[in-house]
Enzyme design. Structure first.
Site, PDB file in Angstrom:
ATOM      1  N   ASP A 270      50.290  46.294  48.717  1.00  9.86           N
ATOM      2  CA  ASP A 270      51.100  45.090  48.795  1.00  9.86           C
ATOM      3  C   ASP A 270      50.155  43.908  48.613  1.00  9.86           C
ATOM      4  O   ASP A 270      49.098  43.871  49.241  1.00  9.86           O
ATOM      5  CB  ASP A 270      51.797  45.010  50.157  1.00  9.86           C
ATOM      6  CG  ASP A 270      52.867  43.941  50.180  1.00  9.86           C
ATOM      7  OD1 ASP A 270      53.409  43.635  49.114  1.00  9.86           O
ATOM      8  OD2 ASP A 270      53.154  43.412  51.264  1.00  9.86           O
ATOM      9  N   THR A 271      50.497  42.965  47.743  1.00  9.36           N
ATOM     10  CA  THR A 271      49.548  41.914  47.379  1.00  9.36           C
ATOM     11  C   THR A 271      50.221  40.544  47.371  1.00  9.36           C
ATOM     12  O   THR A 271      51.374  40.416  46.970  1.00  9.36           O
ATOM     13  CB  THR A 271      48.943  42.214  45.993  1.00  9.36           C
ATOM     14  OG1 THR A 271      48.199  43.418  46.063  1.00  9.36           O
ATOM     15  CG2 THR A 271      48.013  41.108  45.543  1.00  9.36           C
ATOM     16  N   VAL A 272      49.481  39.540  47.794  1.00  3.59           N
ATOM     17  CA  VAL A 272      49.919  38.148  47.741  1.00  3.59           C
ATOM     18  C   VAL A 272      49.146  37.438  46.646  1.00  3.59           C
ATOM     19  O   VAL A 272      47.918  37.550  46.576  1.00  3.59           O
ATOM     20  CB  VAL A 272      49.671  37.441  49.091  1.00  3.59           C
ATOM     21  CG1 VAL A 272      49.938  35.952  48.960  1.00  3.59           C
ATOM     22  CG2 VAL A 272      50.560  38.036  50.171  1.00  3.59           C
TER      23      VAL A 272
END
Length: 324
Positions: A270-272
């Site tokens: 999961d990446t921002v």
């Protein structure tokens, strides 16, 4: 790595592992946190404000807290068991032994102190002194792999961007060891299919993008590694000729056969992503990520730092370019 871990793959195999786990103390401590070195280097070259001012808001939110959103609360619940395995993570996300609820104020005063140390002493405030010593102590006492000596090594380096072209647009992306080449490969794969003539949210458009991603990510999983240790054929990967060759796999009528582009391992993430441009045209484009949700789910002692788990992407296959 310290001398005791000069051959980390056999050391992990000795623990009965055939791939690096996504969460817990082992993947948490395969790599020293590197983001701070990048912050400091970017600030040194392009920063206009004092580092203390740059970090002021982050320090305030860590010290005084911020309201938990519904999404954050759901993520805490989703990885509840992993967070509870680490005493410091449990104390942070389960105040009063219950999970932080939507609207509740979440504080991390230990992180505020770590950020203040960086604000005052820059690189040395994180990779030397009390912060580094505490992370190294935590690692050693909990069976982790990094030691204090490892904290003297992280340095951010500037690299030349990869350059591609999609129709009449020039596209720049980051070189290995990042996966930036996959974007250029995807654009090359879809370019002959005239995306602009397809319904933006229609099935043909989505189907094509999914297949381009499958092919590019499969290539990534086969060859991407640190160019200091492996030969990554990046110029070939971003060439139009290679896209024409790989593009023969694309089938407008059906999904790609799984044996043509098999998935890699059991990873999920999961990446921002953040991008901003100021009035003078200065742009910042970055991913500030722990890799998986809550990274390793491990907080490094009393530093307040949640350790990332990017090390989980290394391979324990001794013949793989990205072997540990």
């Amino acid at each position: 790595m310290p001398d005791a871990w000069d051959e980390p793959a056999p050391a992990l195999e000795g623990r009965g592992l055939n791939e690096i786990p996504l969460r817990g103390i082992v993947p948490a401590t395969l790599t020293v946190p590197g983001a701070v070195a990048s912050w400091i280097e970017a600030h040194r070259v392009h920063g206009r404000l004092p580092l203390q001012r740059v970090l002021e808001s982050a320090i305030g939110y860590a010290r005084d807290g911020f309201p938990v959103t519904g999404r954050l609360a759901s993520f805490i619940e989703m990885v509840r068991d992993d967070l509870l395995r680490n005493r410091e993570a449990a104390a942070l996300f389960f105040p009063g032994s219950t999970p932080a609820a939507p609207g509740e104020r979440l504080t991390n005063p230990n992180l505020a102190r770590t950020l203040q140390s960086i604000a005052e002493d820059g690189w040395c405030g994180f990779y030397e002194g009390p912060v580094a010593a505490e992370m190294a102590r935590f690692s050693k006492e909990n069976g982790g792999l990094f030691r204090l000596a490892d904290f003297g090594r992280p340095r951010a380096v500037w690299a030349s961007p990869l350059v591609g072209r999609y129709r009449d647009v020039t596209v720049f992306n980051t070189p290995p060891p990042t996966q930036g080449f996959t974007v250029l490969e995807m654009l090359n794969l879809v370019e002959p299919h005239e995306l602009h003539r397809k319904d933006f949210l229609g099935p043909d458009h989505v189907h094509l993008l999914v297949q381009a991603k499958q092919i590019a990510y499969h290539d990534r999983d086969q060859v991407l590694a640190d160019p200091s240790f492996a030969d990554v054929p990046v110029e070939r990967l971003i060439s139009k000729e290679y896209a024409a060759e790989r593009g023969r796999l694309i089938d407008a009528r059906s999904a790609l056969k799984w044996d043509m582009v098999p998935s890699f391992g059991s990873l999920s993430g999961d990446t921002v992503y953040v991008a901003t441009v100021d009035r003078d045209g200065n742009a910042a484009s970055l991913i500030q990520s722990l890799y998986g949700a809550f990274g390793s789910c491990v907080v490094a002692g009393n530093t307040g730092v949640i350790l990332q788990n990017r090390g989980a992407y290394f391979s324990l296959d001794r013949h793989h370019p990205n072997r540990l």
